[in-house]
Design a protein around this motif. Structure first.
Motif, PDB file in Angstrom:
ATOM      1  N   THR A 199       0.849  -1.179   0.000  1.00 19.63           N
ATOM      2  CA  THR A 199       0.000   0.000   0.000  1.00 19.63           C
ATOM      3  C   THR A 199       0.887   1.231   0.000  1.00 19.63           C
ATOM      4  N   GLY A 200       0.643   2.122  -0.955  1.00 19.95           N
ATOM      5  CA  GLY A 200       1.496   3.293  -1.098  1.00 19.95           C
ATOM      6  C   GLY A 200       0.937   4.221  -2.137  1.00 19.95           C
ATOM      7  N   GLU A 201       1.664   4.421  -3.226  1.00 21.21           N
ATOM      8  CA  GLU A 201       1.262   5.381  -4.248  1.00 21.21           C
ATOM      9  C   GLU A 201       0.025   4.945  -5.005  1.00 21.21           C
ATOM     10  N   ARG A 202      -0.167   3.658  -5.218  1.00 16.17           N
ATOM     11  CA  ARG A 202      -1.239   3.186  -6.101  1.00 16.17           C
ATOM     12  C   ARG A 202      -2.345   2.424  -5.357  1.00 16.17           C
ATOM     13  N   THR A 203      -1.993   1.570  -4.421  1.00 17.21           N
ATOM     14  CA  THR A 203      -2.981   0.781  -3.678  1.00 17.21           C
ATOM     15  C   THR A 203      -3.218   1.433  -2.324  1.00 17.21           C
TER      16      THR A 203
END
Length: 403
Positions: free
Chosen positions: A229-233
């Motif tokens: 989980t970060g920039e996209r998820t």
């Protein structure tokens, strides 16, 4: 024998879905490449040669290669598939009602093959006008430049891992975060919903849900799924996916893995990928700091989220092994960072201890070989301009179980 499904990253690869780059890449210009998420303007002919060599390397190892464009064309033979994909293409906020009506008349008349190409490569205003001139243009048409897009191209469709990911015998059709990529999933979903090869496939996730991208999903072991989980998820996407996987029995443990929100680590698979049932290649700068939250179901069927712990410890515990062996991508921090940027960690396992990697990542590949991993090296000077490696460019449809 099943024809679809995967429960690990390293079982022998039997069938894979690729997208050969085509006219959509020729739509990239210095004016739009940033918006369309490319670092530069790729040399398309060379990118196609490199992709053909990648596909041939898979075929030489006995892997069946399916192509997105072929599957989409065949799915579009069904009227519902045509209607849904056209509706989605014209439901974009820049189109407008008048323009959408004129474009629909053109798209409805296209043969399946031509429609598939337009849905992937896009449609410009001058191309639409050549087919159906606007006798009374609306505001959108009147203000548009001839080379503006009615339907945007999808150059990132090359990275087929992101728009769908098989988890067990179900497929997650993901929810892509970046506006330039969101329409990819309408094509992917049409393939899984309408192509006869995938008849009856259950969806573990849908594009309308919270953002989850396939590059953040790692099948560490049967029943153990790590999700970055970060920039996209988003965390909400991880929570939704975890609940679905756990309640359906596709997983007994989900690891939520926070990753640095930097372009070089946009997905979890740019940080680490599996190369054996108990071995992982990992960017060394994060090996000691990467953490994971274990998510399981309690006795009441409610998600239980444990406190964060080191990722490697959490993974080994969930996989029920003593430890997860780490192959890092170089001792020199500068070399490691360079090869991280060039997708040195983004390998595609063809079988336990056999992985495809970009040939330019010589330090990473040497360390893989020293650890007993056979490296199938491919060229990627142009393919990498969209920031993705062999894993990003491949969606495994069928893998053997690891015995």
């Amino acid at each position: 024998m099943p024809s679809t499904g995967a429960d690990t990253e390293v079982g022998r690869l039997r069938t894979v879905m690729l997208h050969r780059p085509g006219p959509e890449l020729r739509r990239l210009t210095p004016r739009n490449n940033d918006r369309l998420l490319f670092d530069g303007i790729p040399w398309v002919d060379r990118a196609q040669d490199e992709h053909d060599a990648f596909a041939q390397a898979l075929t030489d190892r006995g892997v069946e290669v399916l192509y997105v464009a072929d599957l989409l064309r065949e799915a579009l033979a069904l009227p519902d598939a045509r209607r849904e994909t056209i509706d989605d293409a014209l439901a974009q906020p820049h189109v407008g009602e008048r323009l959408a009506g004129r474009a629909r008349e053109v798209l409805d008349d296209l043969a399946d093959d031509d429609l598939a190409q337009v849905l992937i490569a896009g449609l410009r205003h001058d191309e639409l006008s050549a087919r159906r001139p606007a006798r009374r243009p609306g505001v959108v048409s009147a203000l548009a430049a001839p080379d503006d897009f009615v339907i945007d191209p999808l150059p990132n469709l090359l990275f087929t891992r992101d728009s769908s990911a098989w988890i067990g015998d179900q497929v997650a059709v993901t929810s892509l975060a970046m506006p330039a990529r969101r329409r990819e999933t309408s094509l992917t979903r049409a393939i899984y919903r309408y192509h006869p090869r995938f008849a009856g496939t259950a969806l573990a996730y849908e594009p309308e849900l919270e953002h989850v991208e396939g590059g953040d999903i790692l099948l560490l072991a049967p029943g153990v799924v790590a999700v970055g989980t970060g920039e996209r998820t988003t965390p909400a996407g991880v929570e939704r996916l975890a609940g679905r996987l756990l309640r359906s029995g596709l997983a007994h443990t989900v690891l939520a893995v926070p990753i640095a929100q930097e372009r070089a680590t946009m997905h979890l698979d740019t940080v680490c990928t599996m190369v054996d049932a108990d071995a992982i290649v990992m960017y060394p700068n994060v090996a000691d700091t990467l953490t994971a939250l274990q998510v399981c179901l309690d006795d009441d069927g409610v998600l239980r989220v444990d406190p964060p712990r080191p990722f490697l410890d959490a993974a080994a515990n969930a996989m029920r092994i003593d430890r997860l062996h780490v192959i890092d991508t170089g001792l020199d921090p500068v070399t490691a960072e360079r090869e991280q940027w060039d997708d040195g960690n983004n390998t595609l396992a063809l079988a336990p201890r056999v992985a495809v990697a970009y040939e330019r990542n010589s330090e990473t590949n040497a360390r893989l070989e020293a650890a007993g991993i056979e490296v199938v090296a491919i060229a990627g000077s142009e393919l990498g301009s969209g920031r993705g490696g062999p894993r990003c460019m491949s969606c495994p449809i069928l893998r053997d179980a690891v015995t």
